[in-house]
Motif scaffolding. Sequence first.
Motif, short mmCIF file in Angstrom:
data_model
loop_
_atom_site.label_atom_id
_atom_site.label_comp_id
_atom_site.label_asym_id
_atom_site.label_seq_id
_atom_site.Cartn_x
_atom_site.Cartn_y
_atom_site.Cartn_z
N LEU A 119 44.01 -17.88 6.25
CA LEU A 119 45.01 -18.36 5.28
C LEU A 119 45.51 -17.18 4.46
N ASP A 120 46.59 -16.57 4.96
CA ASP A 120 47.15 -15.41 4.27
C ASP A 120 48.09 -15.89 3.15
N GLY A 121 47.97 -15.25 2.00
CA GLY A 121 48.80 -15.66 0.86
C GLY A 121 48.20 -16.85 0.13
N SER A 122 46.86 -16.98 0.25
CA SER A 122 46.25 -18.21 -0.28
C SER A 122 46.39 -18.35 -1.79
N ASN A 213 55.49 -4.84 -4.42
CA ASN A 213 55.06 -5.35 -5.72
C ASN A 213 55.28 -4.24 -6.76
N TRP A 247 59.69 -10.33 -3.20
CA TRP A 247 58.24 -10.22 -3.18
C TRP A 247 57.65 -11.63 -3.27
N TYR A 267 53.20 -2.26 1.30
CA TYR A 267 52.05 -2.34 0.42
C TYR A 267 51.36 -0.98 0.54
N ARG A 279 45.73 -2.25 0.30
CA ARG A 279 45.32 -3.63 -0.04
C ARG A 279 45.05 -4.42 1.23
N ARG A 281 44.18 -5.53 5.17
CA ARG A 281 43.12 -5.20 6.10
C ARG A 281 43.69 -4.86 7.47
N GLU A 285 45.27 -8.11 9.61
CA GLU A 285 46.58 -8.22 8.94
C GLU A 285 47.51 -7.12 9.46
P1 AFP Z 1 45.90 -13.50 -0.74
O1 AFP Z 1 45.66 -14.05 0.63
O2 AFP Z 1 44.64 -13.18 -1.48
O3 AFP Z 1 46.87 -14.31 -1.54
O4 AFP Z 1 46.58 -12.05 -0.52
C1 AFP Z 1 47.78 -12.03 0.18
C2 AFP Z 1 48.03 -10.58 0.55
O5 AFP Z 1 46.94 -10.07 1.26
C3 AFP Z 1 49.32 -10.43 1.35
O6 AFP Z 1 49.62 -11.55 2.11
C4 AFP Z 1 50.37 -10.18 0.28
O7 AFP Z 1 51.46 -9.43 0.75
C5 AFP Z 1 49.59 -9.42 -0.77
O8 AFP Z 1 48.22 -9.83 -0.64
C6 AFP Z 1 50.04 -9.74 -2.16
O9 AFP Z 1 49.35 -8.86 -3.02
P2 AFP Z 1 49.65 -8.89 -4.59
O10 AFP Z 1 49.05 -10.19 -5.08
O11 AFP Z 1 48.95 -7.67 -5.14
O12 AFP Z 1 51.14 -8.84 -4.78
#
Ligand code: AFP
Length: 364
Positions: A119-122, A213, A247, A267, A279, A281, A285
């Motif tokens: 679940l990416d972007g959870s 970001n 973003w 990123y 950030r 992986r 990812e």
């Molecule tokens: P989460 O899965 O912890 O929400 O992280 C999502 C992510 O790995 C990637 O999908 C985003 O591009 C990035 O983190 C967002 O990072 P920031 O919260 O630092 O903007």
Amino acid sequence: MQDGRTTLSKFLIDTLDRKPGPHAATGLSALLVDVAASIKTIAAALTRGALGGQHGSALSVNTHGEEQKKLDLVTNDIFLQHCEWDGLLAGMVSEEMDGVYAVPEPYPRGEYLLAFDPLDGSSNIDINGVVGSIFSVSRRSASRHEAPSEADFLRPGSEQVAAGYAIYGPATMLVISVGNGTHGFTLERDVGNFVLTHSDIRIPDDSCEFAINVSNERFWEPPVRRYVKECKEGRTGCRAQDFNMRWIASMVAEVHRILMRGGVFMYPRDFKTPEMEGRLRLLYEANPMSFLVEQAGGLSITGRERILDTTPRTLHQRVPVILGSRNEVARIQRYHGEYDRGEDKPFTSPLFNERSLFLPETPV
Ligand code: AFP
């Protein structure tokens, strides 16, 4: 194959099983059907939203010390349950698990390895934002019967045999590549089929849209600051065109937009946490997304080298990621090279940065 009529199964049979090749009749297509089944199950769980009682924190942290959402764990288990039983996989690695998950008895072990972010972007899930799942398939060299080791997974992303993502948006889509281009399938919910809707996706070489970001700007390396500064200067600066910024904090959503209309996602390495190389992986990812982007005619780099050439040192290694439209990514790589060789002085001298005494001629 015809958009709108070809199902995922037919696509895989025609692409993998009917044509001679290293993966013909070796089960890769069946494995991808199991991955697709995981995605359909996850899509059903997500659309229940708060009614499903699975929002909020699981009150646990993963191997990276990041708080886990309940759905992080639910989606991880869905992948395991759908993919461990069919004798095609030796093991799995996930963002949500510390080590290698060896396919357990009584299931037979196969020759493939699956790495995934379930679940990416959870962090978007509780606000009903766009999230996704990302997966990477590689083939192990060791004999089938041994338990898979970390070393089996620590191979360059160029050795992937398949990669893809699901994007759970207004529509659920599956975007995959088995090394013959990047193709998009849309879930026909009432039937339960993924139908080919975007065959052979091509990323435009040029773009005026970037995703980063910006709250981390003060921690970026100079070549990244230089590129973003030029984008923000728009037609008043050396790029002589205005740019747009996005973003969404969901890599899947950013990459999907880039596959659909071009752009660049960054990123980069930032020095907010100096010991962290990035950030995102590498295994589940950066590598799968880089595979898809390159198969669609784009580029994907750490800033200095091709991500798919990077040999992982650890399962959860992080890397800087800059990917998307070929000509924009090439420009950013050139800026890194000029910086490393000390050739970008007009853009990184303290006077230029602090007092703007050396602004390049700005076209009126
Ligand atoms: P989460 O899965 O912890 O929400 O992280 C999502 C992510 O790995 C990637 O999908 C985003 O591009 C990035 O983190 C967002 O990072 P920031 O919260 O630092 O903007």
